[in-house]
Design a protein around this motif. Structure first.
Motif, PDB file in Angstrom:
ATOM      1  N   VAL A  97     -62.740 -19.160 -42.721  1.00 13.16           N
ATOM      2  CA  VAL A  97     -62.645 -20.612 -42.835  1.00 13.16           C
ATOM      3  C   VAL A  97     -61.322 -20.949 -43.496  1.00 13.16           C
ATOM      4  N   GLU A  98     -60.559 -21.802 -42.835  1.00 19.14           N
ATOM      5  CA  GLU A  98     -59.312 -22.279 -43.445  1.00 19.14           C
ATOM      6  C   GLU A  98     -59.518 -23.717 -43.893  1.00 19.14           C
ATOM      7  N   LEU A  99     -59.189 -23.967 -45.148  1.00 20.38           N
ATOM      8  CA  LEU A  99     -59.357 -25.290 -45.730  1.00 20.38           C
ATOM      9  C   LEU A  99     -58.005 -25.944 -45.981  1.00 20.38           C
TER      10      LEU A  99
ATOM     11  N   PRO B 194     -55.631 -28.772 -47.942  1.00 20.04           N
ATOM     12  CA  PRO B 194     -55.618 -29.210 -49.342  1.00 20.04           C
ATOM     13  C   PRO B 194     -56.640 -30.329 -49.581  1.00 20.04           C
ATOM     14  N   GLY B 195     -57.479 -30.143 -50.587  1.00 20.74           N
ATOM     15  CA  GLY B 195     -58.473 -31.146 -50.950  1.00 20.74           C
ATOM     16  C   GLY B 195     -59.723 -31.160 -50.077  1.00 20.74           C
ATOM     17  N   GLU B 196     -59.763 -30.338 -49.042  1.00 22.90           N
ATOM     18  CA  GLU B 196     -60.925 -30.327 -48.145  1.00 22.90           C
ATOM     19  C   GLU B 196     -62.130 -29.709 -48.844  1.00 22.90           C
ATOM     20  N   ARG B 197     -63.317 -30.218 -48.476  1.00 23.79           N
ATOM     21  CA  ARG B 197     -64.550 -29.708 -49.063  1.00 23.79           C
ATOM     22  C   ARG B 197     -65.337 -28.903 -48.035  1.00 23.79           C
TER      23      ARG B 197
ATOM     24  N   ARG C  25     -57.486 -19.844 -47.220  1.00 30.49           N
ATOM     25  CA  ARG C  25     -58.282 -19.119 -46.227  1.00 30.49           C
ATOM     26  C   ARG C  25     -59.370 -18.352 -46.964  1.00 30.49           C
ATOM     27  N   LEU C  26     -60.619 -18.563 -46.534  1.00 27.26           N
ATOM     28  CA  LEU C  26     -61.750 -17.869 -47.131  1.00 27.26           C
ATOM     29  C   LEU C  26     -62.391 -16.963 -46.085  1.00 27.26           C
ATOM     30  N   PHE C  27     -62.872 -15.818 -46.520  1.00 27.15           N
ATOM     31  CA  PHE C  27     -63.657 -14.928 -45.673  1.00 27.15           C
ATOM     32  C   PHE C  27     -65.046 -14.862 -46.297  1.00 27.15           C
ATOM     33  N   ILE C  28     -66.047 -15.246 -45.522  1.00 25.32           N
ATOM     34  CA  ILE C  28     -67.399 -15.354 -46.058  1.00 25.32           C
ATOM     35  C   ILE C  28     -68.292 -14.332 -45.375  1.00 25.32           C
ATOM     36  N   ASP C  29     -68.887 -13.463 -46.176  1.00 24.55           N
ATOM     37  CA  ASP C  29     -69.855 -12.488 -45.688  1.00 24.55           C
ATOM     38  C   ASP C  29     -71.245 -12.935 -46.128  1.00 24.55           C
ATOM     39  N   GLY C  30     -72.220 -12.649 -45.307  1.00 26.10           N
ATOM     40  CA  GLY C  30     -73.593 -12.979 -45.663  1.00 26.10           C
ATOM     41  C   GLY C  30     -74.115 -14.132 -44.830  1.00 26.10           C
TER      42      GLY C  30
END
Length: 128
Positions: free
Chosen positions: A5-7, A9-12, A28-33
């Motif tokens: 997930v790429e966010l 600036p300021g995005e929720r 950039r976030l990488f989310i497992d689970g």
């Protein structure tokens, strides 16, 4: 495999029942689970759920976020009954949402509810 997930600036972002707000830089976030995840552009609040289709979307969104269909069951069925009574041509979209809920595919039910919002907008545009 991680969800990327790429966010902006300021995005929720909602993950489960937590709201994550990005700082002033692109992230950039990488989310497992396995957890319900919604980007800000896909989130409705009670204030922005200002039409019958949007209220249906909000009900499905709450089912998805809390992973609990029963929590919104009564309200949801009242909302879909109201919209089908007012606009019988919505039945095919409501059936799609219902089928996704029944199979436990709440994220897909949200996508189907987005189609209902678009259809509602088309109906209102042609009515004026």
């Amino acid at each position: 495999m991680s969800l990327k997930v790429e966010l902006k600036p300021g995005e929720r972002l909602i993950i489960g029942n937590c709201v994550i707000t990005n700082s002033d830089q692109r992230t950039r976030l990488f989310i497992d689970g396995k957890a319900p995840i919604l980007r800000e552009k896909d989130i409705l609040t009670p204030d922005t759920a200002n039409s019958p289709a949007r209220r249906i979307y909000l009900a499905v969104q709450l089912m998805y976020i809390y992973e609990d269909v029963e929590r919104m069951r009564k309200d949801y069925f009242q909302l879909i009954n109201d919209i089908v009574t007012a606009a019988p041509s919505t039945i095919h979209l409501v059936d799609e949402i219902n089928n996704e809920i029944l199979t436990g595919s709440l994220y897909k039910a949200l996508k189907a509810a987005k189609k209902l919002i678009q259809y509602e907008q088309e109906l209102l545009t042609h009515a004026t």
